[in-house]
Write an enzyme that holds these catalytic residues in place. Structure first.
Site, short mmCIF file in Angstrom:
data_model
loop_
_atom_site.label_atom_id
_atom_site.label_comp_id
_atom_site.label_asym_id
_atom_site.label_seq_id
_atom_site.Cartn_x
_atom_site.Cartn_y
_atom_site.Cartn_z
N GLY A 207 44.56 34.39 42.46
CA GLY A 207 44.00 34.93 41.22
C GLY A 207 42.50 34.75 41.20
N ASN A 208 41.89 34.87 40.02
CA ASN A 208 40.45 34.61 39.89
C ASN A 208 40.18 34.03 38.51
OD1 ASN A 208 39.90 36.91 38.02
ND2 ASN A 208 40.66 38.08 39.79
N HIS A 209 38.93 33.72 38.23
CA HIS A 209 38.61 32.98 37.00
C HIS A 209 38.39 33.88 35.78
CE1 HIS A 209 38.43 29.21 39.05
NE2 HIS A 209 37.55 29.67 39.93
N SER A 210 38.70 35.16 35.89
CA SER A 210 38.49 36.03 34.72
C SER A 210 39.33 35.56 33.54
CB SER A 210 38.88 37.48 35.07
OG SER A 210 38.99 38.24 33.89
N ALA A 275 39.38 42.28 36.41
CA ALA A 275 39.02 41.70 37.71
C ALA A 275 40.28 41.75 38.58
CB ALA A 275 38.53 40.27 37.53
#
Ligand code: CTP
Length: 398
Positions: A207-210, A275
């Site tokens: 995943g990512n930090h969005s 994102a």
């Protein structure tokens, strides 16, 4: 709401007692409120209460018996920025639909130049009666906006749909009506937001930090200007409630892509801020991967580029905007994305350590459109940035 002129019509139903709360809400937000009551409504709420809370005389009859002066319905109609009738009884709705004007409120409705909004309130059988349904359809055709009655306990002791919408709901409808932009009103706009999670095994993902904050602010800014927003969101902790926002939650890029594919053709445009993970594991382990070896290699395959697909399938009447998240050469990379994805404009995030990007409260952006116009903005809160993006969207829609 500040200095907005709200003309409030009250007709004779039990829900009239709740109007005191609506007037308080409007006054608290700085609106000017004038009220017109039908004679029947005076049995349900005292004109003295209405006059005191609204800080204005109340119009009830065509003329004031005490001093013989005329209550000018034409002036009321010209004064208002919006005319809201709450509660609107079956009787008044029927008279409005047929053009009857045997009281001051109805005469004002016929003279009114601004938008009219009604909040029907009646017993459940009256609400679904074919006559009422027909009258409401007629009013909608005449340009009246209807705030649907809510379900719950009714004064009759029965339970069902017919309760007047709560004062807070009516207040929100008024807010939207007053800030609605001609270009966005009733336009369907798709917004993507948040991260996507690409499963590795049943308990892990890439995943990512969005956090989704920017996309949710854009959805709100659009809806507050009257657009019907289809918000497609990856996993976030955010909540959003607005009568004009329909939220679809997804987990991974493939799911987001499917929802976008189903909706895109019917949209007037879109702002894609999600994102999206560019890659996903080629296979998802059915059981939790155990730490047996020192190295672990996960083979990744490319996800669909959702925005690129929308750009390739864009019709001439659709407006499309995307984001560019860069850590270096932001203008150069952003301009390339604008071209490659066939966008009308792109929002380029300016990387400023700690002040912009995922999870921050602020953002600094550049807007680049397909005529090569570049606009730079200051560092602002994400909600102000959303307003700037939506204003630019409106500018290009004209
Ligand atoms: N986007 C998308 N689907 C993807 C990847 C990106 O819809 N699979 C959209 C994003 O929502 C954003 C824009 O494309 O509006 C640009 O995303 P960004 O991550 O900045 O760029 P990428 O196209 O993924 O390219 P790169 O990662 O190489 O910078």
């Amino acid at each position: 709401m500040h200095n907005k002129r709200i003309l409030l019509g009250i007709t004779g139903g039990i829900a009239a007692y709740k109007i005191a709360f609506l007037i308080r809400l409007l006054k608290k937000e700085g609106a000017e409120v004038k009220c017109i009551m039908t004679p029947a409504s005076c049995d349900f709420i005292s004109p003295l209460v209405v006059s005191t809370l609204s800080d204005n005389p109340v119009g009830i009859e065509f003329w004031n018996k005490a001093d013989g002066t005329w209550n000018n319905h034409v002036e009321y109609g010209l004064w208002a920025d919006v005319f809201v009738i709450a509660p609107a009884t079956a009787n008044s709705i029927s008279k409005m639909a047929s053009g009857a004007c045997d009281n001051l409120l109805l005469a004002t409705y016929l003279s009114n130049k601004s938008k009219t909004i009604i909040a029907p309130a009646m017993d459940l059988d009256m609400y679904v009666h074919p006559t009422t349904k027909r009258n409401l359809i007629q009013l909608e055709e005449d340009g009246v906006q209807i705030i649907p009655a809510e379900s719950g306990f009714l004064a009759s002791g029965l339970e069902g749909q017919g309760r007047m919408a709560e004062p807070e709901t009516i207040f929100n409808y008024l807010k939207i009506a007053l800030s609605s932009s001609e270009e966005l009103c009733c336009k369907n706009i798709l917004v993507t937001a948040g991260p996507t999670y690409e499963a590795i095994d049943p308990v892990r993902f890439i995943g990512n930090h969005s956090t989704g904050k920017m996309g949710y602010e854009i959805a709100l800014a659009l809806a507050n200007k009257g657009a019907i927003v289809h918000l497609i969101s990856g996993p976030t902790n955010l909540t959003i409630e607005h009568p004009l926002i329909e939220l679809t939650k997804v987990t991974n890029a493939q799911e987001m892509f499917e929802v976008v594919q189903n909706k895109w053709e019917a949209m007037d445009g879109g702002i894609f801020s999600a994102a999206v993970a560019d890659y996903r594991p080629k296979t998802v382990a059915t059981e939790k991967i155990k730490k047996s070896s020192d190295d672990l290699t996960i083979e990744l395959v490319k996800n669909p580029d959702i925005l690129k697909w929308a750009g390739e399938n864009k019709k001439s009447n659709q407006l499309l905007a995307g984001f560019a998240l860069e850590t270096t050469n932001s203008l150069e990379y952003g301009a390339a994305k604008l071209q490659q994805k066939n966008l009308d404009f792109i929002v380029i995030n300016e990387p400023l350590a700690g002040k912009t990007g995922f999870g921050s409260e602020t953002n600094q952006i550049l807007l680049l459109d397909n005529c090569n116009n570049l606009t730079k903005f200051e560092l602002k809160s994400k909600s102000q940035v959303a307003d700037d993006i939506v204003d630019y969207y409106i500018k290009l829609s004209k």
